[in-house]
Design a protein around this motif. Structure first.
Motif, short mmCIF file in Angstrom:
data_model
loop_
_atom_site.label_atom_id
_atom_site.label_comp_id
_atom_site.label_asym_id
_atom_site.label_seq_id
_atom_site.Cartn_x
_atom_site.Cartn_y
_atom_site.Cartn_z
N GLY A 1 1.19 5.64 -4.39
CA GLY A 1 -0.08 6.41 -4.86
C GLY A 1 -0.44 6.34 -6.40
O GLY A 1 0.36 5.84 -7.09
N VAL B 1 -7.72 2.79 1.59
CA VAL B 1 -6.56 2.08 2.17
C VAL B 1 -7.07 0.50 2.84
O VAL B 1 -6.32 -0.10 3.37
N GLY C 1 0.83 -1.23 -0.06
CA GLY C 1 0.11 -0.10 0.00
C GLY C 1 0.75 1.24 0.13
O GLY C 1 0.43 2.21 0.43
N LEU D 1 -0.14 6.48 0.73
CA LEU D 1 -0.53 6.42 -0.42
C LEU D 1 -0.10 7.63 -0.99
O LEU D 1 -0.26 8.83 -0.33
#
Lengths: 990, 990
Positions: free
Chosen positions: B257, B709, B254, B660
């Motif tokens: 972005g 997320v 994660g 992100l």
């Protein structure tokens, strides 16, 4: 020839073969590995008690094996087929040979050899014993019984079989190189791999960026640590593998020094150990789930009836069937049996004829023409209590006597009194009925086998027994009866096995006496001397057929004779163009790698060699071609290195020594090289070199280590010096310089310049490593300093050069980058003296003579050696004892005196002392060379009558102090005649 | 059921199958790859002209598919079997189906479906067309005709077949999950893989260190560049793969972005392209060595006798046999044929009955009951030279006339003179004899097929023809005669093919008239409407059987009807526990992923669905179970995500937005989220939200992006907002807040809080991305800023909320972390105006009306829309033209004046001007709303007589300057009545 095999058909056949044998078929790993061993399907699964049988292809990447696609069988990526059998199924070698048949290799048409291989992988803290398996001289498989992985002992022991698929393809198709062999029906191996080989070689050797790879290593290591902290075994292992690959690239790029390498290895080993431990802990937590699949099968042994007792002496046979023993282990086992068998039989009181011991790689044989069927009945005296406590006043036995008699099973009345150990004791005469020989042997034979010890031994099955290689059968026959003793999970019987190339057929031995005939009939030459004779004759004949003579060093002949059961020498050849390679390289490859006998004519090599096949002469042509292919590939490899190296002069390599670390505190090899140059300067004058010798020595010292960074030496370290000499010549250096460079690694250099460089190198190593605390211990000598010390003293003796060890060590000490205290210098002198003693003892001198000299002359090896030789001659003289005693009387009476008394001639009163003094004055007048024993003893000998008369007639320790001291002074002067030569008190009989 | 298949037996069978078909059997790659496509055996070898047939296993690693070993069929590592056939062998689908039979899949006992798949891999700049192949609803294979790889067009076109081995194992054994299925006879899949799945999942999701992986990415990229600089293709490719894996881990963690992702992709794509180019250059340099293996085989076509001419009209049939067409392409092709066939026939003057067009995924059919056997004979007038130049003085034909007549094949005497195109010309009446229909069709049918166009089409063989999917057969019958035209390497004949599940058996069509009967007999429902009817009825019935009603959106029904030739609906069910999942998730999975019809009752879902099988009802149970397994796995997956997510409140996710990256210069999604909050505050007052609405809006703005997320949204991006709303409700947020979160992605949010948040989000994106130079270009809009802009203006119009775009952009600008200049703000306003124009045009307003308003009111979309609506009404009025002309006269005469003149009432001298001034004063007194068009025009309209009179009687540009300026001032004041409303000069007729 049948149609060509394809690469993929080999793989598909192996998958099918091993799948049918119950192996799980696994896949290559998804990160670059150097071998299938690193795949978790091996590295992890061999750990712990769970069974695991698996087979898979592994494209194995070894950057430094890259040859730009130019070598016929060496590549940075080769294909392995990896098999793990855990536990050992009991017949893994046979299964393996079956698998070769499955892919089309007829063992009778080839030479299949199991060659000792002590596998070790320090980066993952793993080792095992087994073999390289050779097909016509080509290594096609590694076969290993794993003993330890990730620092963990393995139980059960897994068998690892690693096929070299590429080489198998070459061998199967009898090809010269792999490139044109078919991958499948339409595409050649080279068409899908060769360009890649070129590119990857170029990348690894020329393009890879060392800085970035170091960074990758660090990042990988950090990720591995992070995974371990969370107990994530496989992710951690993945990163260990990535570390390893990054390291391999760095290494190939030449970016890693010797001790830095140690540091890298340490880190990887440490990680591998942690991964192994984490895996074991995890499996334990999971309760070893794969254990379920083991069926509780228990072997049922068909045991023959216990042998019938016979009345007459019969022959005895013990055959220990083993998987191929390493040559030296075979020698060792035979030697041990030669000692242990008679000792055992004697201890067992078994009457027997001469014991004969034989051995081949696959069997150890004990044989006697006859052994008595029973132990003889024996009487044995057993000592009891002292006589006085055994009988009462009237000769009535005491409780002590009664108890003793009962304990020994004799009537108390049968006890006798005898003189024993200087006293009177009660004794019982115990009669022991001899037991039947079969019974006795049944009990003792396991111990006999267990008593054979090896330098390296291994476990293989649940018995936990260790041996050089697995025991696979036992034959024990007394006449025609089996002695069914049990050992290592085996039960002795009458079934032996024949030659490997014939499929190790069963040989049923009906009776011990028929053993030799049956073994012979099966083509096996049991006697090693006979094998050697056969080989020697065959090799000579083949060499003569090309008008050459074989180079046949005894140790090679010994080894080869121990590698085969049915030796058949055959002649091979190679392209004469390779004769341009340095001779030592060629010989080294043939002898060391391949166990071939090179052939020369008038000191120059011919393009031929002799290889000894294990088997008969069926399809020898195929075997020859295979071996020729191998030697071609090896020479091509050497050629590659030499050509690469010759793009530079030897001088060019010198600065690159800075990239090799000698020792962390002692700097690089360049630093060492510079110290050697300086120390050589010192030695030039100490050894008295001529002016031109001095020039050669200085140049040789400068270039001495340069070859260490050449490709050829990086590849074959044993060629250090050899290549240096060669490259020096080809770089236009003076031949004497080249010679000196080559000689530096000889135990005894022949030329003075060579000697100077060798001594400088060795003295520098000794001084430096002692100074940083790396002196050898009683068990460890990792830097070979014992050999270095011998290499200092031995040449000085051989060249008979007087020398001052203490002085040269002082000079060497000033050159080191670390302080070298007086104390350390003294330690080194003692260490050198110890080695000197060993050298002199090895020369055959008696220890006392050696010690007598070394007590005084250890600082000058050549002088000491001369003195020892002279003293040894004196000791042999008939009058020596008198001479020694005469001298000894002088020494003994004076040695406790602290003071040295002055002799006052006018105080002498008696004739005997006056004449002794006069004899002394004569002796003292004789010319003497320092340390010379002859001079000393020739001086002393004429004094002997005077000495003897003196002691007969004169009382030295008279009450008159002044007279006493004068006489002592006289004797002290006599004693002092030995000063600087020897301490005769060390001699026997002193 | 037969005994269970093992995983390894599937692999071994596939290897054997494809080896026999001539494929080279290759090995998995030695670095982590997401798919077999990345193995150089595919990625590189598909490039260039060389043939290449290969098959290999590829353990494919996709970190974000990790499920900790909890999902029945989804894993971070799955096993592919990859096959490349280059060139297309002509029957790859059939070969593939044979291979399924080889591993034990009977196509009649299952539902095997080819589902459109437009494969695209932007990271390697590759795309192709083909299908997912479904076995009972489970995707078991990807089948692709590669069109481009590494940015290079592929010729020949390779076929890629990628088997999902794990899913095949599940399907073969009809298993619920993979874990207990056998790898081989003794070991289960789960026993060797499940722990690894857990560990790797944990590593990828929780442990991997993003900083280190970013560093690795950079290092890999640098090495790849270094390799490329040296022309080292495979080493470079290796590092590209490592880049890709590092990126995948970062993504799973994660840590990447939206815009950062673009940058990563850009780098990887660039590298992949360079690798591909380097490979092509290298192969060219090597002269494409594998080309040698192609044999020059040329297809020999068994062409039927050219059809016999007949005398009577006969039926005509054209069947175009294709590999499975995507549903929408099928619709499109049918539509095109419906237009093109009559057009073609008319153009050919062929007399025919009604054309009927049908289509299934595998065939497009053109049929007519009758077509004349010949074209009719026709006369045609051909224009020649002008009459005066055709004949001489005595009517003697000139050379021009003679030449023309000869050219047209008529006698010069037959030439006539006619009036044509306004002049006299010589004409020839050319008679054309009608040609036989077969001849004409033979020539025209290729063009008919070629004329069918698709949004995406592909090449597949050496003909270079493009189509939606490969053409595999052609049937063209005129009565009973074949019209053997050739196209795309095929020759039309009379052989059609039956249903896939029956092995596509050959169907020989004896005569066109029997076609429908024979197709029907073979179980194929040719008519799409009939298929729909069958499906609809079946689905309803099955839904009713569980007392529910099917959710049957028309687009789904249309699609499903285009996926099958023989529809058989069947009912499946799933565990009701999954009904606890959000309804949108369930429906999304069933409809979108699986093309199932969900079933509901009273608005609540039931645990059932209907799937439509392609085939009859043989062994439906097996098909049902397979489909149920799939849906179970999919729901389990969703359940996994939702359960994981629900361990936290939505608020908990908010801080993680920092991981992100939104855009490098614009910070993280957390930064963006904070800007949205601030901008929402501004909007709350601008949009006039009530107090409670303001509270909801602020909270919604805070939580708006938090779901990005969550695992569920990371997995299915299309559920963003949907999950946010769901999780907000389950976290105890006010329903209005949840609603607003959900609405932010709607084109037009319904609630004011939703509107505020949506506008804040969109305005922030616009401002930020414009500021950093990422405004859309004419061809590219990677960040969807056009949609964002429409998303700003459209809701304002729909909600009819007055607004000041310039003001809000100014506010937004102050919040960005980068400077947003006035100039950029102006650019954005223009950009928004452009979108607003599109919106208004889409509403049906005329462009001139829109432009007139936007010239003035673009800064307030709702106001502009209202003005446009009003102005549009005025424009429709009958008196509009007079009104506009009146106003225009005022404008035209004044618009070049630089000065604004003050009106001095006492300077007016003429009545007309006085009365106009008085009319103006009246108009100016009327109450006006800013920008209101009605207000303006209602004010102006009464002035019209005065305006007209003024212009009739008064000379504005009189010589007296002061009079002139006073008159101009008067007109300027009239003109100014329009200020703030519209620029009427943009209107047509101004």
């Amino acid at each position: 020839m049948p149609e060509k095999h394809t690469f993929q058909s080999i793989i598909l056949s192996l998958q099918e073969f091993w799948a049918e044998k119950g192996c799980l078929i696994w896949q290559p790993y998804y990160t670059q590995v150097g071998a299938g061993t690193m795949n978790p399907a091996t590295f992890l699964r061999v750990l712990g008690p769970e069974p695991w049988n698996v087979g898979y292809v592994e494209p194995s990447v070894r950057p430094d094996d890259g040859r730009y696609g130019e070598n016929p069988n060496r590549f940075q990526q080769h294909y392995q087929f990896q098999v793990i059998l855990k536990p050992d199924p009991g017949n893994p070698v046979e299964l393996y040979l079956d698998s070769l048949e499955a892919i089309g290799i007829d063992p009778r048409a080839h030479d299949i050899r199991l060659v000792e291989d002590n596998w070790e992988q320090p980066a993952i803290s793993a080792w095992g014993l087994g073999w390289e398996i050779w097909l016509d001289g080509q290594e096609i498989t590694q076969f290993t019984y794993f003993q330890q992985v990730g620092g963990q002992s393995l139980d059960p022991v897994p068998v690892e079989i690693t096929y070299g698929l590429d080489r198998i393809l070459i061998a199967l198709n009898n090809a010269a190189a792999i490139w044109d062999e078919p991958w499948n029906e339409t595409v050649k191996y080279g068409e899908v791999r060769r360009q890649d080989e070129f590119e990857q070689s170029k990348y690894y050797f020329e393009v890879a960026n060392a800085d970035r790879l170091r960074q990758m290593f660090e990042l990988y290591k950090a990720e591995a640590d992070a995974c371990l902290a969370e107990g994530l075994v496989v992710p951690a292992h993945d990163y260990v593998l990535k570390c390893s690959h990054a390291f391999n690239i760095l290494d190939t790029r030449g970016a890693i020094g010797v001790t830095e390498r140690q540091a890298f290895f340490g880190q990887m080993r440490d990680l591998a150990r942690k991964v192994a431990l984490a895996y074991l802990a995890q499996r334990k937590e999971l309760e070893f789930p794969l254990l379920k699949t083991v069926e509780g099968k228990h072997k049922t042994v068909n045991r023959e009836e216990y042998p019938v007792d016979t009345d007459k002496a019969v022959p005895f046979l013990l055959e220990i069937g083993v998987e191929e023993l390493p040559a030296s282990d075979l020698d060792s086992a035979v030697e041990q049996l030669k000692i242990n068998v008679p000792k055992l039989l004697d201890g067992l009181h078994l009457v027997h004829s001469t014991v004969s011991i034989h051995g081949t790689p696959r069997r150890l044989t004990v044989y006697m023409e006859s052994i008595d069927p029973h132990q003889p009945d024996r009487e044995e005296l057993v000592k009891g209590p002292p006589a006085e406590s055994a009988f009462g006043p009237e000769g009535v036995p005491t409780q002590a006597a009664i108890g003793f008699a009962r304990g020994k099973g004799v009537d108390v009345k049968a006890l006798e009194v005898r003189m024993l150990d200087g006293g009177k004791y009660v004794v019982a005469v115990v009669k022991q009925a001899g037991r039947p020989t079969p019974e006795v042997l049944f009990e003792s034979l396991p111990g006999l086998v267990a008593g054979i010890k090896f330098d390296k031994s291994m476990r293989w099955n649940e018995s936990g027994v260790t041996f050089s290689r697995p025991l696979r059968w036992l034959v024990a026959l007394l006449g025609e009866s089996v002695i069914p003793f049990e050992y290592a999970g085996l039960t002795a019987g009458r079934t032996s096995h024949g030659l490997r190339p014939y499929g190790s057929p069963e040989i049923i031995i009906p009776t011990a006496a028929k053993y030799f005939a049956m073994i012979k009939k099966n083509g096996i030459v049991l006697d090693v001397e006979q094998r050697k004779t056969l080989i020697e004759a065959g090799v000579r004949k083949l060499a003569a057929s090309v008008k050459g003579e074989a180079i046949m060093p005894p140790e090679l002949l010994d080894e080869v004779a121990n590698l085969v059961e049915m030796p058949t020498p055959l002649l091979g050849s190679f392209s004469p163009e390779y004769l341009e390679l340095p001779k030592d390289v060629l010989i080294s490859v043939m002898k060391k790698h391949q166990r071939y006998f090179p052939i020369q004519k008038d000191g120059k090599l011919l393009a031929n060699f002799v290889v000894v096949r294990n088997g008969n002469n069926r399809q020898l042509e195929l075997v020859r071609e295979g071996n020729e292919h191998v030697v071609r590939a090896r020479f091509a490899d050497a050629d590659f290195f030499v050509r690469e190296d010759l793009k530079h002069t030897l001088e060019d390599f010198h600065p690159r020594l800075s990239t090799l670390i000698f020792q962390k505190k002692l700097g690089s090899m360049l630093d060492k090289s510079e110290r050697i140059e300086k120390l050589t300067d010192v030695l030039i004058s100490m050894l008295g070199l001529e002016a031109d010798e001095a020039i050669f020595a200085r140049r040789a010292a400068h270039l001495a280590k340069a070859d260490l960074v050449t490709k050829m030496v990086v590849e074959m370290t044993s060629l250090q010096g050899v290549m240096g000499r060669e490259y020096a010549l080809r770089s236009g250096e003076n031949p004497a310089v080249a010679e000196a460079i080559g000689e530096q690694y000889l135990p005894v250099p022949k030329t003075k310049p060579g000697l100077a460089v060798a001594l400088a190198d060795r003295l520098d190593s000794l001084t430096g490593l002692f100074a940083v605390g790396l002196a050898p211990t009683s068990t460890k000598d990792p830097f070979g300093l014992r050999r270095a010390a011998i290499g200092v003293v031995h040449p000085l003796i051989d060249h008979n050069l007087g020398f001052d060890l203490r002085a040269v060590l002082k000079s060497a000490a000033t050159l080191e980058p670390v302080p070298v205290s007086e104390e350390i210098q003294t330690q080194m002198l003692e260490f050198l003296a110890g080695r000197l003693r060993v050298v002199l003892l090895d020369m055959g001198y008696k220890y006392d003579v050696v010690d007598a000299i070394l007590a005084v002359q250890a600082g000058d090896p050549a002088g000491a050696a001369k003195a020892v030789r002279e003293l040894a001659a004196w000791v042999e003289r008939k009058d020596w004892n008198m001479l020694l005693q005469g001298y000894a009387r002088c020494v003994r009476i004076t040695r406790d005196q602290k003071t040295r008394f002055t002799v006052k001639p006018d105080v002498f009163s008696e004739d005997a002392e006056k004449s002794l003094f006069s004899a002394l004055l004569n002796a003292e007048k004789l010319p003497r060379t320092s340390g010379n024993i002859d001079d000393f003893l020739n001086a002393f000998r004429p004094m002997l009558p005077a000495v003897n008369e003196f002691f007969d007639k004169v009382l030295v320790m008279t009450e008159d102090k002044s007279v006493q001291e004068n006489r002592l002074g006289l004797l002290q002067r006599i004693t002092a005649l030995a000063d600087g030569t020897a301490d005769l008190s060390k001699l026997e009989g002193f």
